[in-house]
Design an enzyme around this catalytic site. Structure first.
Site, PDB file in Angstrom:
ATOM      1  N   ASP A   1     -41.345  23.486 -48.010  1.00  0.00           N
ATOM      2  CA  ASP A   1     -40.445  22.539 -48.689  1.00  0.00           C
ATOM      3  C   ASP A   1     -39.016  22.647 -48.190  1.00  0.00           C
ATOM      4  O   ASP A   1     -38.377  21.667 -47.872  1.00  0.00           O
ATOM      5  CB  ASP A   1     -40.517  22.723 -50.222  1.00  0.00           C
TER       6      ASP A   1
ATOM      7  N   ASP B   1     -34.172  28.074 -46.426  1.00  0.00           N
ATOM      8  CA  ASP B   1     -32.896  28.485 -46.993  1.00  0.00           C
ATOM      9  C   ASP B   1     -32.386  29.684 -46.199  1.00  0.00           C
ATOM     10  O   ASP B   1     -31.924  29.507 -45.073  1.00  0.00           O
ATOM     11  CB  ASP B   1     -33.148  28.799 -48.478  1.00  0.00           C
TER      12      ASP B   1
ATOM     13  N   LYS C   1     -31.396  24.076 -44.864  1.00  0.00           N
ATOM     14  CA  LYS C   1     -30.016  24.429 -45.241  1.00  0.00           C
ATOM     15  C   LYS C   1     -29.522  25.447 -44.224  1.00  0.00           C
ATOM     16  O   LYS C   1     -29.526  26.654 -44.504  1.00  0.00           O
ATOM     17  CB  LYS C   1     -30.004  25.100 -46.613  1.00  0.00           C
TER      18      LYS C   1
ATOM     19  N   ASP D   1     -38.575  23.120 -57.219  1.00  0.00           N
ATOM     20  CA  ASP D   1     -38.368  23.381 -58.643  1.00  0.00           C
ATOM     21  C   ASP D   1     -37.061  24.088 -58.950  1.00  0.00           C
ATOM     22  O   ASP D   1     -36.444  24.704 -58.084  1.00  0.00           O
ATOM     23  CB  ASP D   1     -39.496  24.276 -59.162  1.00  0.00           C
TER      24      ASP D   1
ATOM     25  N   ARG E   1     -40.641  19.644 -60.317  1.00  0.00           N
ATOM     26  CA  ARG E   1     -41.411  19.465 -59.082  1.00  0.00           C
ATOM     27  C   ARG E   1     -41.949  18.039 -58.963  1.00  0.00           C
ATOM     28  O   ARG E   1     -42.153  17.524 -57.870  1.00  0.00           O
ATOM     29  CB  ARG E   1     -42.599  20.435 -59.044  1.00  0.00           C
TER      30      ARG E   1
HETATM   31  P1  IMP Z   1     -35.734  31.540 -48.172  1.00  0.00           P
HETATM   32  O1  IMP Z   1     -36.624  32.725 -47.990  1.00  0.00           O
HETATM   33  O2  IMP Z   1     -34.358  31.956 -48.630  1.00  0.00           O
HETATM   34  O3  IMP Z   1     -35.668  30.632 -46.966  1.00  0.00           O
HETATM   35  O4  IMP Z   1     -36.301  30.780 -49.420  1.00  0.00           O
HETATM   36  C1  IMP Z   1     -37.068  29.672 -49.324  1.00  0.00           C
HETATM   37  C2  IMP Z   1     -37.601  29.357 -50.686  1.00  0.00           C
HETATM   38  O5  IMP Z   1     -36.555  29.419 -51.672  1.00  0.00           O
HETATM   39  C3  IMP Z   1     -38.147  27.956 -50.727  1.00  0.00           C
HETATM   40  O6  IMP Z   1     -39.499  27.924 -50.405  1.00  0.00           O
HETATM   41  C4  IMP Z   1     -37.867  27.567 -52.160  1.00  0.00           C
HETATM   42  O7  IMP Z   1     -38.942  27.971 -52.987  1.00  0.00           O
HETATM   43  C5  IMP Z   1     -36.656  28.344 -52.575  1.00  0.00           C
HETATM   44  N1  IMP Z   1     -35.430  27.507 -52.480  1.00  0.00           N
HETATM   45  C6  IMP Z   1     -34.406  27.656 -51.627  1.00  0.00           C
HETATM   46  N2  IMP Z   1     -33.467  26.722 -51.826  1.00  0.00           N
HETATM   47  C7  IMP Z   1     -33.919  25.941 -52.832  1.00  0.00           C
HETATM   48  C8  IMP Z   1     -33.397  24.763 -53.487  1.00  0.00           C
HETATM   49  O8  IMP Z   1     -32.312  24.227 -53.198  1.00  0.00           O
HETATM   50  N3  IMP Z   1     -34.178  24.242 -54.472  1.00  0.00           N
HETATM   51  C9  IMP Z   1     -35.370  24.790 -54.842  1.00  0.00           C
HETATM   52  N4  IMP Z   1     -35.900  25.860 -54.254  1.00  0.00           N
HETATM   53  C10 IMP Z   1     -35.183  26.442 -53.260  1.00  0.00           C
HETATM   54 MG    MG Z   2     -40.754  27.893 -53.134  1.00  0.00          MG
END
Ligand code: IMP
Ligand code: MG
Length: 182
Positions: free
Chosen positions: A101, A104, A132, A161, A167
Site C-alpha cells: 500500500d 514509508d 513517501k 488504515d 480501509r
Molecule cells: P515502513 O516500514 O515504515 O515503510 O511502513 C510501511 C507500513 O506503515 C505500511 O505498510 C503501512 O501499514 C504503514 N503506514 C505508513 N505510512 C502510513 C500512512 O500514511 N497511512 C497508513 N499507514 C501507513
Molecule cells: Mg500496513
C-alpha cells in the site's frame, strides 16, 4: 454516521486511482511477458490495490499473501518484522512482485525482501501504490512501480488504515486533526 465528517480532504481521488492503476497494470503486463508472475500482497493494507491491479494485468499469474507486523506505535514502524501469515507455497520458480500500500521508512519491505531473497525466487520487485520518499531510512528498497509520490503526511483509505479504521474509504484522504486526539 459515515466517515465523511472525519475527512480533512481527499489527496488522491477515485478517478485518479483507477487511471494510475490501469497505467501500472499495462506496464506490468508488458514487463512480465513470458515470466512466472506471482503477485505477493502484504496484508492488510494492499488488499484494495491488489484487487484492482490484478484485474489490469493481462497475464496468467498467481496471487498469495503475507501478513507481517512491524513492531512500533500506530504511525511508525521499527524495522523488526514478525511473520504472522506466511506464503502458501515456495517461490523458487517465480518472479515475485510485492504489492504494497505505502512505502514509508522502508523498513518493513527491506526486511521482507531479505527473507524472500533467501528462498531463491527468480526475481523480486516492488509495486507500491504510494511512496513517501522523505521518510525513507533504508537504501535497499527502490520500488520498480509506484502509483503516487506523496508528502510526509499520514493518509487513510483505499486499504490504508488509522487504528484499523478507514480501509474501506474508496479514495486516499487526510484525516482531521481531532480524529488523532480522540
Ligand atoms: P515502513 O516500514 O515504515 O515503510 O511502513 C510501511 C507500513 O506503515 C505500511 O505498510 C503501512 O501499514 C504503514 N503506514 C505508513 N505510512 C502510513 C500512512 O500514511 N497511512 C497508513 N499507514 C501507513
Ligand atoms: Mg500496513
Amino acid at each position: 454516521m459515515g466517515m465523511e465528517q472525519d475527512i480533512l480532504r481527499p489527496l488522491v481521488t477515485e478517478e485518479e486511482l483507477q487511471q494510475r492503476v490501469k497505467e501500472i497494470g499495462a506496464q506490468i503486463t508488458a514487463d512480465y511477458q513470458g515470466k512466472r508472475l506471482l503477485l505477493l500482497g502484504v496484508l492488510k493494507g494492499s488488499i484494495v490495490f491488489m484487487s484492482d491491479i490484478m484485474r489490469q494485468i493481462d497475464l496468467p499469474c498467481r496471487i498469495d499473501f503475507m501478513s507481517v507486523s512491524s513492531y512500533g506505535d500506530g504511525t511508525n514502524s521499527s524495522g523488526v518484522v514478525k511473520i504472522l501469515k506466511d506464503l502458501d507455497m515456495p517461490i523458487k520458480e517465480y518472479d515475485v512482485l510485492i504489492i504494497e500500500d505505502i512505502l514509508d521508512s522502508g523498513r518493513t519491505l527491506s526486511y521482507l525482501k531479505r527473507i524472500l531473497q533467501e528462498r531463491s525466487p527468480r526475481s523480486i520487485r516492488i509495486c507500491t501504490l504510494l511512496d513517501k520518499p522523505d521518510r525513507r531510512v533504508v537504501d535497499d528498497v527502490n520500488p520498480e512501480y509506484k502509483g503516487f509520490v506523496i508528502p510526509d503526511e499520514f493518509v487513510v483509505g483505499y486499504g490504508l488504515d488509522y487504528g484499523e479504521t478507514y480501509r474501506n474509504l474508496p479514495y486516499i484522504a487526510l484525516l482531521k486533526e481531532e480524529v488523532y486526539r480522540s
